[in-house]
Enzyme design. Structure first.
Site, PDB file in Angstrom:
ATOM      1  N   HIS A  75      45.342  38.154  37.052  1.00 24.96           N
ATOM      2  CA  HIS A  75      43.993  38.023  36.505  1.00 24.96           C
ATOM      3  C   HIS A  75      43.611  39.314  35.789  1.00 24.96           C
ATOM      4  CE1 HIS A  75      42.525  34.667  39.459  1.00 24.96           C
ATOM      5  NE2 HIS A  75      43.713  34.410  38.949  1.00 24.96           N
ATOM      6  N   GLU A 110      41.113  41.264  36.126  1.00 27.98           N
ATOM      7  CA  GLU A 110      40.675  42.329  37.030  1.00 27.98           C
ATOM      8  C   GLU A 110      41.862  43.045  37.672  1.00 27.98           C
ATOM      9  OE1 GLU A 110      37.619  38.919  37.752  1.00 27.98           O
ATOM     10  OE2 GLU A 110      39.712  39.109  37.114  1.00 27.98           O
ATOM     11  N   CYS A 130      36.866  36.046  41.142  1.00 30.23           N
ATOM     12  CA  CYS A 130      37.224  35.106  42.203  1.00 30.23           C
ATOM     13  C   CYS A 130      37.347  35.880  43.520  1.00 30.23           C
ATOM     14  CB  CYS A 130      38.540  34.401  41.863  1.00 30.23           C
ATOM     15  SG  CYS A 130      39.985  35.492  41.929  1.00 30.23           S
ATOM     16  N   CYS A 190      40.178  38.561  43.439  1.00 27.40           N
ATOM     17  CA  CYS A 190      39.821  39.761  42.683  1.00 27.40           C
ATOM     18  C   CYS A 190      38.721  40.555  43.383  1.00 27.40           C
ATOM     19  CB  CYS A 190      39.421  39.387  41.260  1.00 27.40           C
ATOM     20  SG  CYS A 190      40.823  38.756  40.306  1.00 27.40           S
TER      21      CYS A 190
END
Length: 152
Positions: free
Chosen positions: A55, A57, A85, A88
């Site tokens: 992701h 992040e 999410c 993260c």
């Protein structure tokens, strides 16, 4: 050194989201800032890397840790185009990041819909809704395009 606004840095995160979009990735971007300087950037790379943890992040966090040679980001702010999410948010918790600023909310997968309490470090400041419309629109455009593509 000039201090930039949250909107300025969110626009930088949106540029990262655009990079993801152009690569066929879900367009989410992140930048990490310390002392008004972007020290790390990231965008989703789950398809390219075939890694569900890639992701925006996580990519940005890894880059920041490498840049600083440290595992904590107590003086840093992350700007991310979509609400993190749970995975993260957990990584951000362990980084002890000072601030997380996100654009659009994520009603399906965001940390707020998955937990009844904040899963960020108690000292982490959370700011939401910065350029929310722009952050939401790029994701809507991406999925609209995907729906209209011929099936392989």
């Amino acid at each position: 050194m000039t201090e930039h606004s949250n909107e300025f840095y969110m626009k930088m995160a949106l540029q990262e989201a655009q990079n993801a979009y152009l690569k066929g990735e879900i367009p989410i971007g992140a930048v990490i800032v310390i002392d008004n300087k972007i020290i790390a950037k990231g965008h989703n790379q789950t398809e390219i890397l075939q890694d569900v943890t890639a992701h925006a992040e996580i990519i940005a966090l890894t880059s920041a840790f490498n840049f600083l040679g440290a595992k904590y980001l107590m003086d840093a702010s992350m700007y991310v185009t979509l609400e993190p999410c749970v995975m993260c948010a957990g990584a951000l918790y362990w980084s002890k990041i000072k601030r997380v600023i996100y654009g659009a909310s994520d009603e399906k997968y965001g940390f707020k819909c998955k937990t009844n309490h904040s899963i960020f470090h108690p000292k982490t400041e959370i700011i939401s809704g910065v350029l929310a419309q722009e952050c939401s629109q790029i994701i809507k455009d991406f999925f609209k395009q995907k729906r209209n593509e011929p099936k392989k």
